[in-house]
Design a protein around this motif. Structure first.
Motif, mmCIF file in Angstrom:
data_model
loop_
_atom_site.group_PDB
_atom_site.id
_atom_site.type_symbol
_atom_site.label_atom_id
_atom_site.label_comp_id
_atom_site.label_asym_id
_atom_site.label_seq_id
_atom_site.Cartn_x
_atom_site.Cartn_y
_atom_site.Cartn_z
ATOM 1 N N VAL A 213 0.852 -1.187 0.000
ATOM 2 C CA VAL A 213 0.000 0.000 0.000
ATOM 3 C C VAL A 213 0.893 1.245 0.000
ATOM 4 N N VAL A 214 0.820 2.041 -1.094
ATOM 5 C CA VAL A 214 1.786 3.130 -1.256
ATOM 6 C C VAL A 214 1.188 4.539 -1.214
ATOM 7 N N GLU A 215 -0.116 4.680 -1.477
ATOM 8 C CA GLU A 215 -0.667 6.037 -1.463
ATOM 9 C C GLU A 215 -2.182 6.027 -1.289
ATOM 10 N N VAL A 216 -2.702 7.195 -0.921
ATOM 11 C CA VAL A 216 -4.145 7.368 -0.782
ATOM 12 C C VAL A 216 -4.730 7.632 -2.161
ATOM 13 N N GLY A 217 -5.837 6.966 -2.481
ATOM 14 C CA GLY A 217 -6.475 7.151 -3.775
ATOM 15 C C GLY A 217 -7.135 8.515 -3.893
ATOM 16 N N SER A 218 -7.107 9.091 -5.095
ATOM 17 C CA SER A 218 -7.697 10.417 -5.292
ATOM 18 C C SER A 218 -9.217 10.392 -5.189
ATOM 19 N N LYS A 219 -9.802 9.199 -5.394
ATOM 20 C CA LYS A 219 -11.265 9.070 -5.327
ATOM 21 C C LYS A 219 -11.701 8.161 -4.183
ATOM 22 N N GLY A 220 -10.845 8.079 -3.177
ATOM 23 C CA GLY A 220 -11.161 7.241 -2.031
ATOM 24 C C GLY A 220 -10.374 5.944 -2.057
#
Length: 426
Positions: free
Chosen positions: A377-384
């Motif tokens: 898990v590398v980043e937060v999604g732009s759409k959740g």
């Protein structure tokens, strides 16, 4: 003094922006997230394609119009490739050339006081082990070398980045070790051509990958773009190094055309058969390898038959990632003296390849539906949700996880660009 930095283009240029920020922070300059807060704005430009040139040029002009009281500084490839145009669109702007990042504070402090300072030209200053300000601590970019050994007729980037300058393995390893100890879970080794690494210093990319991959910690290594002609001398050792469990099963191997005639016209330095041999070796030794390719559509000497050969190549090797670019003349590039193909032919070929691209990449991803994947898990999604990467570096959307962790997921859906998944309980 407060500075806002925005970077365009490749991973390497993003790292340049981080170094500029690191240099400024070391000199007690505040790096801010909003232009409104800033006294000085730095635009770290990319110039590889015409649409990007137009984008950064427009951005420079708009910033001067919208923020006449702020000092504007231009960095990146435009400084070295097209200083004449830059001087016209930003006559009062200061410059930080891509080889002068260690002078960032001098340029910024001078500009803040009303001076126009322009630092450009080449140097051999190392970009490893210097202070950086990263967006987050999870993904850490390390520039392993700068410049290239190529003479591609369509390229203008080489005029900005210069001849090959490799950095020592020990220095790169030390930076990676420190980043991992500080919480990084993905180390990105980047360059204009990672396969050229060490050709000037006597070291080898395969040795570098092994040294970094064998560091202590839970992390992955992503190896950046490799020019086919420079991987030939070390391909077996590179494959062996990339078999390490800490290295993503991913290779970015631009081919640009499926025609030997066009490859020769482009001065790529490799043949189609050599390219296919490299791909075959990787797929045989690392069956789960994700292959990313670059294709230039409509090079000036590309005939209908040449284009058909490119289509045939893609259908044969079935890359998981395909980067398509319409050919356009670039400042200083040798091919800019050639007559471009008619726009209607360019549009037709580009549309056809785009459709093939979507089908190939979606089919490749659909084969993974129902599979169990170990993802980072590398980043937060732009759409959740969150974005994770499989061991083959394919993006996966996953819910209810923690950044920087490895989790098991089941793939439930696939698109041409990413996967969706459900989290599996231990």
């Amino acid at each position: 003094m407060k500075v806002y930095i925005e970077s365009y283009g490749c991973t390497f240029n993003k790292a340049d922006g981080q170094i500029i920020a690191g240099n400024l922070k070391e000199n007690e300059v505040d790096i801010v997230d909003s232009i409104d807060e800033a006294d000085v704005v730095i635009v770290n430009t990319c110039y590889v394609k015409l649409p990007t040139e137009n984008k950064v040029t427009y951005r420079i002009q708009k910033l001067q119009e919208e923020f006449p009281d702020k000092k504007i500084i231009i960095g990146g490839c435009m400084v070295e490739i097209d200083p004449e145009k830059l001087d016209k669109v930003g006559p009062n702007c200061s410059w930080i050339g891509p080889h002068q990042l260690n002078k960032a504070f001098d340029v910024v402090s001078g500009a803040y006081c009303g001076e126009v300072i322009r630092e450009c030209g080449f140097s051999k200053e190392s970009k490893v082990g210097v202070p950086k300000v990263t967006d987050d601590g999870l993904i850490h970019i390390i520039q392993i070398c700068e410049g290239c050994l190529g003479a591609c007729t369509f390229c203008c980037t080489r005029f900005a980045r210069g001849p090959l300058n490799s950095y020592p393995i020990e220095d790169i390893k030390a930076e990676a070790k420190k980043a991992i100890e500080n919480g990084a879970c993905e180390i990105q080794l980047t360059a204009q051509d990672t396969a050229a690494f060490g050709r000037d210093s006597g070291e080898k990319l395969s040795d570098l990958i092994k040294e970094v991959a064998n560091l202590d910690g839970d992390f992955r290594v992503r190896v950046g773009m490799m020019h086919p002609k420079n991987i030939l001398n070390d391909v077996d050792e590179i494959i062996d190094a990339m078999k390490h469990p800490n290295v993503y099963n991913f290779i970015h191997l631009p081919v640009q055309s499926g025609s030997d005639k066009v490859l020769s016209d482009m001065r790529r330095g490799h043949t189609l058969s050599q390219y296919l041999e490299i791909v075959s070796k990787f797929k045989k030794e690392i069956p789960d390898i994700t292959l990313a390719v670059d294709i230039i559509v409509g090079y000036p000497t590309e005939s209908d038959d040449d284009f058909d050969l490119t289509v045939k190549l893609l259908e044969e090797i079935k890359p998981s990632i395909i980067h398509l670019s319409k050919y356009q003349h670039r400042k200083g590039a040798i091919s800019s003296s050639l007559r471009e193909i008619p726009p209607e032919i360019m549009r037709k070929r580009s549309k056809f390849l785009s459709e093939i691209k979507s089908k190939i990449t979606e089919d490749e991803n659909r084969d993974l539906i129902g599979s169990i994947q170990n993802v980072l898990v590398v980043e937060v999604g732009s759409k959740g949700g969150f974005i994770a990467k499989t061991d083959s570096y394919i993006p996966v959307i996953v819910e209810d996880v923690e950044l920087g962790t490895f989790v098991k997921v089941k793939i439930t859906e696939a698109t041409a660009t990413y996967l969706k998944s459900e989290l599996l309980n231990d």
